[in-house]
Design a protein around this motif. Structure first.
Motif, mmCIF file in Angstrom:
data_model
loop_
_atom_site.group_PDB
_atom_site.id
_atom_site.type_symbol
_atom_site.label_atom_id
_atom_site.label_comp_id
_atom_site.label_asym_id
_atom_site.label_seq_id
_atom_site.Cartn_x
_atom_site.Cartn_y
_atom_site.Cartn_z
ATOM 1 N N ILE A 171 0.841 -1.199 0.000
ATOM 2 C CA ILE A 171 0.000 0.000 0.000
ATOM 3 C C ILE A 171 0.877 1.250 0.000
ATOM 4 O O ILE A 171 0.627 2.198 -0.758
ATOM 5 N N GLY A 172 1.911 1.251 0.832
ATOM 6 C CA GLY A 172 2.831 2.387 0.871
ATOM 7 C C GLY A 172 3.536 2.598 -0.455
ATOM 8 O O GLY A 172 3.715 3.735 -0.905
ATOM 9 N N GLY A 173 3.937 1.523 -1.109
ATOM 10 C CA GLY A 173 4.581 1.634 -2.420
ATOM 11 C C GLY A 173 3.636 2.199 -3.467
ATOM 12 O O GLY A 173 4.031 3.033 -4.290
ATOM 13 N N PHE A 174 2.384 1.774 -3.435
ATOM 14 C CA PHE A 174 1.392 2.293 -4.380
ATOM 15 C C PHE A 174 1.167 3.788 -4.157
ATOM 16 O O PHE A 174 1.163 4.574 -5.111
ATOM 17 N N ILE A 175 0.999 4.176 -2.894
ATOM 18 C CA ILE A 175 0.782 5.596 -2.581
ATOM 19 C C ILE A 175 1.998 6.424 -2.983
ATOM 20 O O ILE A 175 1.867 7.494 -3.587
ATOM 21 N N MET A 176 3.189 5.915 -2.680
ATOM 22 C CA MET A 176 4.406 6.650 -3.021
ATOM 23 C C MET A 176 4.555 6.820 -4.524
ATOM 24 O O MET A 176 4.799 7.926 -5.014
ATOM 25 N N ALA A 177 4.406 5.721 -5.261
ATOM 26 C CA ALA A 177 4.637 5.769 -6.710
ATOM 27 C C ALA A 177 3.592 6.604 -7.445
ATOM 28 O O ALA A 177 3.920 7.275 -8.427
ATOM 29 N N ASN A 178 2.361 6.581 -6.983
ATOM 30 C CA ASN A 178 1.289 7.236 -7.727
ATOM 31 C C ASN A 178 0.888 8.609 -7.204
ATOM 32 O O ASN A 178 0.355 9.414 -7.971
ATOM 33 N N LEU A 179 1.131 8.897 -5.939
ATOM 34 C CA LEU A 179 0.680 10.166 -5.380
ATOM 35 C C LEU A 179 1.824 11.074 -4.929
ATOM 36 O O LEU A 179 1.807 12.272 -5.204
ATOM 37 N N ILE A 180 2.809 10.524 -4.229
ATOM 38 C CA ILE A 180 3.854 11.365 -3.642
ATOM 39 C C ILE A 180 5.017 11.591 -4.595
ATOM 40 O O ILE A 180 5.524 12.705 -4.724
ATOM 41 N N LEU A 181 5.478 10.542 -5.288
ATOM 42 C CA LEU A 181 6.632 10.669 -6.180
ATOM 43 C C LEU A 181 6.432 11.714 -7.283
ATOM 44 O O LEU A 181 7.338 12.506 -7.537
ATOM 45 N N PRO A 182 5.262 11.772 -7.944
ATOM 46 C CA PRO A 182 5.102 12.830 -8.956
ATOM 47 C C PRO A 182 5.267 14.235 -8.369
ATOM 48 O O PRO A 182 5.839 15.123 -9.011
ATOM 49 N N PHE A 183 4.792 14.442 -7.144
ATOM 50 C CA PHE A 183 4.973 15.740 -6.487
ATOM 51 C C PHE A 183 6.448 16.025 -6.227
ATOM 52 O O PHE A 183 6.937 17.135 -6.509
ATOM 53 N N ILE A 184 7.184 15.033 -5.700
ATOM 54 C CA ILE A 184 8.610 15.236 -5.398
ATOM 55 C C ILE A 184 9.388 15.492 -6.680
ATOM 56 O O ILE A 184 10.259 16.362 -6.726
ATOM 57 N N LEU A 185 9.096 14.733 -7.730
ATOM 58 C CA LEU A 185 9.837 14.914 -8.990
ATOM 59 C C LEU A 185 9.552 16.274 -9.639
ATOM 60 O O LEU A 185 10.348 16.759 -10.424
#
Length: 187
Positions: A171-185
């Motif tokens: 679940i954490g990987g899904f949230i990171m890859a789809n919601l948080i990572l685009p913001f950080i990048l």
């Protein structure tokens, strides 16, 4: 032989090889598979202080440190003998999305636009490398083990905490890859 090794191994070869480590370790001495515990063993061996967390017979776990050294040496040998000078093949849709974040170099294992020394001083690089590294270390300690220990060994032993931890990792990987990572990048 090297050309055969350079090819991706199919799941029906790699999966059982990884899966067979569980019964092998159990048969060879009731050992648990996991990588994160080796850091504790190294600290217990090297830190002379009287910290209660490190006060145990780490010599019984010496096999685990040899296992981790073997993984490190195997990685070095694989990078030396099996490296591919060609760029990593990325799906065109993903390449277009990554180009929007300024990531276009696919010649390494990680994008050099994000993971390099000058990038460490940017908000994006600091979050990805320092904050991300801290979160991985904290999460590993908080969960009582790493993904390999919980997902491979714990679930194989039908341990409910490992099932819960692995579900949380996913679940954490899904949230990171789809919601948080685009913001950080986009920073």
């Amino acid at each position: 032989m090297l050309e055969w090794l350079k090819q991706p191994w199919p799941w029906y070869v790699a999966g059982p090889l990884i899966g067979l480590t569980v019964p092998t370790l159990l048969i060879l001495g009731n050992k648990s598979f996991g990588i994160s515990s080796s850091l504790r063993h190294v600290c217990a061996a090297c830190i002379p202080g009287k910290i209660p967390f490190f006060q145990y017979d780490w010599k019984k776990e010496l096999w685990n440190m040899f296992f981790v050294v073997g993984i490190l040496l195997g990685g070095v040998l694989a990078a030396w003998l099996l490296s591919n000078p060609e760029p990593v093949i990325v799906h065109p849709n993903l390449a277009a999305e990554l180009a929007g974040y300024g990531i276009t170099d696919y010649y390494g294992l990680v994008p050099t636009e994000v993971f390099n020394w000058p990038a460490l001083l940017t908000p994006r690089g600091f979050i990805m490398m320092v904050v991300g590294g801290f979160m991985v270390g904290f999460g590993t300690r908080y969960a009582g083990g790493c993904t390999s220990g919980h997902a491979i060994m714990g679930i194989s032993n039908l341990q409910m905490p490992s099932v819960i931890a692995t579900c949380c990792f996913m679940i954490g990987g899904f949230i990171m890859a789809n919601l948080i990572l685009p913001f950080i990048l986009s920073l």
